[in-house]
Design a protein around this motif. Structure first.
Motif, PDB file in Angstrom:
ATOM      1  N   GLY A  73       0.833  -1.197   0.000  1.00 24.91           N
ATOM      2  CA  GLY A  73       0.000   0.000   0.000  1.00 24.91           C
ATOM      3  C   GLY A  73       0.862   1.238   0.000  1.00 24.91           C
ATOM      4  O   GLY A  73       2.050   1.183   0.338  1.00 24.91           O
ATOM      5  N   VAL A  74       0.270   2.357  -0.393  1.00 26.92           N
ATOM      6  CA  VAL A  74       0.987   3.637  -0.401  1.00 26.92           C
ATOM      7  C   VAL A  74       0.171   4.651   0.387  1.00 26.92           C
ATOM      8  O   VAL A  74      -0.998   4.901   0.090  1.00 26.92           O
ATOM      9  N   PHE A  75       0.781   5.240   1.396  1.00 28.02           N
ATOM     10  CA  PHE A  75       0.167   6.301   2.181  1.00 28.02           C
ATOM     11  C   PHE A  75       0.599   7.638   1.589  1.00 28.02           C
ATOM     12  O   PHE A  75       1.786   7.863   1.369  1.00 28.02           O
ATOM     13  N   LYS A  76      -0.341   8.508   1.325  1.00 31.00           N
ATOM     14  CA  LYS A  76      -0.022   9.794   0.698  1.00 31.00           C
ATOM     15  C   LYS A  76      -0.973  10.864   1.195  1.00 31.00           C
ATOM     16  O   LYS A  76      -2.048  10.558   1.732  1.00 31.00           O
ATOM     17  N   CYS A  77      -0.589  12.124   0.993  1.00 37.44           N
ATOM     18  CA  CYS A  77      -1.363  13.247   1.522  1.00 37.44           C
ATOM     19  C   CYS A  77      -2.128  14.003   0.438  1.00 37.44           C
ATOM     20  O   CYS A  77      -3.241  14.454   0.667  1.00 37.44           O
ATOM     21  N   TYR A  78      -1.520  14.158  -0.728  1.00 37.13           N
ATOM     22  CA  TYR A  78      -2.184  14.935  -1.769  1.00 37.13           C
ATOM     23  C   TYR A  78      -1.567  14.626  -3.130  1.00 37.13           C
ATOM     24  O   TYR A  78      -0.541  13.941  -3.232  1.00 37.13           O
ATOM     25  N   ARG A  79      -2.221  15.138  -4.165  1.00 29.86           N
ATOM     26  CA  ARG A  79      -1.736  14.931  -5.527  1.00 29.86           C
ATOM     27  C   ARG A  79      -0.895  16.126  -5.968  1.00 29.86           C
ATOM     28  O   ARG A  79      -1.320  17.275  -5.857  1.00 29.86           O
ATOM     29  N   TYR A  80       0.300  15.847  -6.434  1.00 26.31           N
ATOM     30  CA  TYR A  80       1.213  16.869  -6.946  1.00 26.31           C
ATOM     31  C   TYR A  80       0.777  17.262  -8.347  1.00 26.31           C
ATOM     32  O   TYR A  80       0.613  16.401  -9.219  1.00 26.31           O
ATOM     33  N   ASP A  81       0.569  18.535  -8.576  1.00 23.94           N
ATOM     34  CA  ASP A  81       0.124  19.029  -9.875  1.00 23.94           C
ATOM     35  C   ASP A  81       1.322  19.573 -10.647  1.00 23.94           C
ATOM     36  O   ASP A  81       1.797  20.670 -10.375  1.00 23.94           O
ATOM     37  N   VAL A  82       1.797  18.803 -11.601  1.00 22.06           N
ATOM     38  CA  VAL A  82       2.994  19.201 -12.354  1.00 22.06           C
ATOM     39  C   VAL A  82       2.731  20.399 -13.255  1.00 22.06           C
ATOM     40  O   VAL A  82       3.658  21.037 -13.745  1.00 22.06           O
ATOM     41  N   ARG A  83       1.454  20.745 -13.453  1.00 20.46           N
ATOM     42  CA  ARG A  83       1.115  21.872 -14.327  1.00 20.46           C
ATOM     43  C   ARG A  83       1.219  23.210 -13.609  1.00 20.46           C
ATOM     44  O   ARG A  83       1.196  24.262 -14.238  1.00 20.46           O
ATOM     45  N   ASP A  84       1.317  23.171 -12.284  1.00 22.30           N
ATOM     46  CA  ASP A  84       1.353  24.416 -11.527  1.00 22.30           C
ATOM     47  C   ASP A  84       2.350  24.291 -10.382  1.00 22.30           C
ATOM     48  O   ASP A  84       1.988  23.967  -9.258  1.00 22.30           O
ATOM     49  N   GLU A  85       3.614  24.547 -10.670  1.00 18.76           N
ATOM     50  CA  GLU A  85       4.670  24.368  -9.682  1.00 18.76           C
ATOM     51  C   GLU A  85       4.645  25.425  -8.584  1.00 18.76           C
ATOM     52  O   GLU A  85       5.331  25.307  -7.581  1.00 18.76           O
ATOM     53  N   ASN A  86       3.846  26.468  -8.754  1.00 19.53           N
ATOM     54  CA  ASN A  86       3.824  27.539  -7.770  1.00 19.53           C
ATOM     55  C   ASN A  86       2.785  27.339  -6.672  1.00 19.53           C
ATOM     56  O   ASN A  86       2.676  28.171  -5.766  1.00 19.53           O
ATOM     57  N   ARG A  87       2.015  26.271  -6.727  1.00 18.59           N
ATOM     58  CA  ARG A  87       1.020  26.033  -5.691  1.00 18.59           C
ATOM     59  C   ARG A  87       1.716  25.762  -4.361  1.00 18.59           C
ATOM     60  O   ARG A  87       2.790  25.147  -4.313  1.00 18.59           O
ATOM     61  N   PRO A  88       1.126  26.210  -3.245  1.00 19.58           N
ATOM     62  CA  PRO A  88       1.734  25.988  -1.929  1.00 19.58           C
ATOM     63  C   PRO A  88       2.053  24.520  -1.642  1.00 19.58           C
ATOM     64  O   PRO A  88       3.071  24.224  -1.008  1.00 19.58           O
TER      65      PRO A  88
END
Length: 241
Positions: A73-88
């Protein structure tokens, strides 16, 4: 005000940290984000898994590729958006990699700790390790951020951290495609200790193709663990990979 809070406040006054998202000064007690960027981060965390429909921090779904490399299994917090590198949310990972800020480390620990607890309850049968950072990057930034995060999680859960892997990888992975990443990765086991009966959590900052995690898992499997899990702040892969 107790002694620890007093010391923390003094350290805050000596070097007021800035928000990793917008670079605004943080108030005492804020970790990594100002309120505005924190709200943006919380919105990012509401994205759902396309397999189980739960928010990502509440699911442990893995990919077909990772499951064939013994990742249960993989535990994760959120999806990384490669289209918007400036998101917090993306800036949080960049800061963890480069800045060696305790508030950033604690924020990342908080988030990943909750994601892990949503799926399992780590106990004495668990050990934590990490995907190792390239030696050149450790020299450049002075830290192995994934090791720091893994150690922080181990302390939070009161379970053992083991440094099981060393990176001999020469090239940076970022610009490589999936096949090139697999060929590029070179990890070595640092231990031949038996992990029989143990569950292993391998920590990484972000999982893109899963190449690094798959190589790490294949090596660790030779030590005989019961189960292997991945744990990452963010994922950048498609759920049906």
């Amino acid at each position: 005000m107790n002694l620890k809070v007093g010391i923390d406040y003094l350290l805050y006054l000596l070097s007021v940290p800035k928000c990793v998202g917008c670079n605004e000064k943080l108030d005492f007690g804020e970790k990594a984000f100002c309120p505005k960027c924190s709200a943006d981060f919380e919105e990012i965390k509401t994205r759902n898994c396309s397999k189980c429909a739960k928010v990502l921090s509440e699911c442990s779904c893995t990919t077909h590729f990772l499951s064939t490399h013994f990742i249960k299994g993989v535990f994760k917090c959120y999806r990384y958006d490669v289209r918007d590198e400036n998101r917090p949310a993306n800036a949080l990972i960049y800061s963890l990699k480069r800045d060696n800020r305790d508030d950033v480390l604690q924020k990342c620990t908080d988030e990943l700790c909750k994601a892990i607890q949503n799926s399992i309850t780590p106990d004495e049968s668990f050990i934590i390790t990490n995907v190792p950072r390239r030696r050149k990057a450790v020299i450049e930034y002075g830290i192995d951020h994934s090791a720091l995060l893994a150690k922080s999680l181990a302390k939070r859960f009161n379970i053992q951290y083991l440094n099981l892997l060393e990176s001999k990888t020469k090239r940076e992975q970022k610009t490589l495609n999936f096949e090139e990443r697999l060929k590029n990765i070179e990890f070595e086991l640092l231990s031949n200790a038996s992990l029989k009966g143990k569950n292993v959590i391998i920590v990484d900052d972000i999982i893109t193709t899963g190449a690094s995690l798959s190589v790490a898992s294949s090596l660790i499997r030779s030590l005989g663990p019961k189960n292997i899990y991945g744990a990452s702040l963010a994922i950048a892969y498609k759920d049906d990979m």
